[in-house]
Write an enzyme that holds these catalytic residues in place. Structure first.
Site, short mmCIF file in Angstrom:
data_model
loop_
_atom_site.label_atom_id
_atom_site.label_comp_id
_atom_site.label_asym_id
_atom_site.label_seq_id
_atom_site.Cartn_x
_atom_site.Cartn_y
_atom_site.Cartn_z
N HIS A 25 0.81 -1.23 0.00
CA HIS A 25 0.00 0.00 0.00
C HIS A 25 0.84 1.28 0.00
O HIS A 25 0.54 2.23 0.72
CB HIS A 25 -0.94 0.01 1.20
N HIS A 57 -10.01 1.60 0.42
CA HIS A 57 -9.94 0.48 1.34
C HIS A 57 -11.02 0.43 2.44
O HIS A 57 -10.69 0.14 3.60
CB HIS A 57 -8.55 0.50 1.99
N GLU A 104 -11.55 -4.24 -3.05
CA GLU A 104 -10.66 -3.20 -3.55
C GLU A 104 -10.41 -3.40 -5.04
O GLU A 104 -9.74 -4.35 -5.43
CB GLU A 104 -9.31 -3.28 -2.82
C1 BGC Z 1 -4.44 -6.54 2.07
C2 BGC Z 1 -4.16 -7.27 3.37
C3 BGC Z 1 -3.62 -6.29 4.36
C4 BGC Z 1 -4.57 -5.16 4.53
C5 BGC Z 1 -4.02 -4.11 5.44
C6 BGC Z 1 -5.41 -5.46 2.35
O1 BGC Z 1 -5.63 -4.73 1.18
O2 BGC Z 1 -4.96 -7.41 1.09
O3 BGC Z 1 -3.24 -8.30 3.15
O4 BGC Z 1 -3.35 -6.91 5.59
O5 BGC Z 1 -4.85 -4.58 3.29
O6 BGC Z 1 -5.03 -3.30 5.89
#
Ligand code: BGC
Length: 335
Positions: free
Chosen positions: A89, A164, A302
């Site tokens: 991210h 998210h 997402e």
């Molecule tokens: C991911 C997860 C991660 C999470 C963190 C998600 O988009 O797929 O693996 O732990 O984000 O908030």
């Protein structure tokens, strides 16, 4: 921290400038009972101290890049590794932690809309190129919350933006979302390699696996199957390959809650959707309604390209070059 609100006759979306975080989406059921359907906190202070991915805009590359490494035109780049050996991210200081510039905009298609802008400098988290990002949050009169992303770069870079929120259509704080039914227009998914900590690069049919949501079924029924891919991460944290991808906006999936009757359709022009059932929530944090944030308190849907795409030629293109425009549309429609 100011709260920005988008409102039509029946639903209300609230967000803040930090990460563009969507802090609540209030949606009625058929009887008009309102519930806040995104996982989060009761106060802004808790939000600022809490899980900064909740409802946030993620980038420059949402999801994982193995070992934070990629190459463009023969040049190697090394990003932060903020998720064990991987980059997740956008790194330690991802877009979810930035204060976006927010301004109201008038656009014909929306009852109300805001533009969120961000400049990510050349070298930000070691990504090449200065990136100018614009995101529209728009609400239509037929209950579509639309997120429109655009970005331009000064040098070739990689990009994958997403949003998210974790959805619990029975209302955040009212228990687990495991009972929700999920339909995905995805005949294939990308399995995870335990060693890489993200997709192995394979594209595999969902047929005869728990990942077959081509007809609606409960998330629980998939998570209860004794399957290597489910066991590995205690649920679903996988990218699904959307069928008939051609860059136009199409229905990607439908999430519905049999208890409240609330239903959400997700549309996108992206080739993939990451479904995450929140395995890492362990009840150690207090969320909305003073309730503990338990495993599968909500489900993230997402829209994006595939994880680690910069390192797989057969995955969607992750490279943005000067003169090109990155575009991405994600629609959460409440029915
Ligand atoms: C991911 C997860 C991660 C999470 C963190 C998600 O988009 O797929 O693996 O732990 O984000 O908030």
């Amino acid at each position: 921290m100011q709260i920005y609100t988008l409102k039509n006759k029946s639903i209300e979306v609230d967000f803040i400038a930090r990460g563009g975080q969507i802090i609540s989406i209030k949606v009625p059921d058929a009887e008009g009972n309102i519930a806040d359907v995104v996982v989060g906190y009761d106060t802004i202070d808790q939000t600022l101290d809490g899980d900064a991915y909740f409802g946030a805009l993620c980038g420059r590359y949402a999801n994982r890049i193995v070992k934070g490494e990629f190459e463009i035109d023969g040049e190697k780049f090394q990003l932060d590794c903020n998720n064990e050996q991987n980059h997740l991210h956008g790194g330690f200081d991802g877009f979810n932690l930035r204060n976006w510039e927010v301004r109201p905009v008038e656009l014909e298609e929306y009852v109300q809309a805001f533009q969120l802008s961000l400049t990510s400098e050349d070298g930000d988290q070691n990504y090449p190129g200065k990136l100018e990002v614009s995101v529209i949050y728009g609400l239509t009169d037929d209950n579509q919350f639309v997120i429109e992303y655009e970005a331009e770069t000064s040098k070739p870079t990689v990009i994958n933006l997403t949003s998210h929120p974790y959805f619990n259509l029975n209302g955040a704080g009212n228990g687990s979302a495991m009972n929700h039914e999920l339909l995905l227009n995805a005949s294939n998914y990308t399995p995870i390699s335990a060693e890489l900590g993200t997709t192995s690069g394979e594209i595999v049919s969902v047929k005869d696996t728990p990942f077959d949501f081509t007809t609606a079924k409960s998330v629980e029924s998939a998570c209860n199957v004794d399957h290597e891919q489910i066991n590995m991460i205690d649920g679903i944290d996988h990218n699904f390959v959307l069928d008939d991808f051609d860059g136009t906006v199409k229905l990607a999936g439908v999430l519905s809650d049999p208890k409240s009757g609330r239903k959400m359709e997700v549309y996108t022009d992206q080739p993939g959707i990451q479904i995450y059932t929140g395995a890492h929530f362990n009840g150690s944090e207090i969320g909305k309604q003073g309730a503990l944030i338990i495993q599968c308190a909500g489900i993230a849907m997402e829209t994006q390209i595939f994880p680690n795409s910069p390192n797989y030629e057969h995955f969607p293109n992750a490279i943005l070059r000067p003169g090109e425009k990155y575009k991405h549309v994600c629609v959460y429609k409440f029915c």
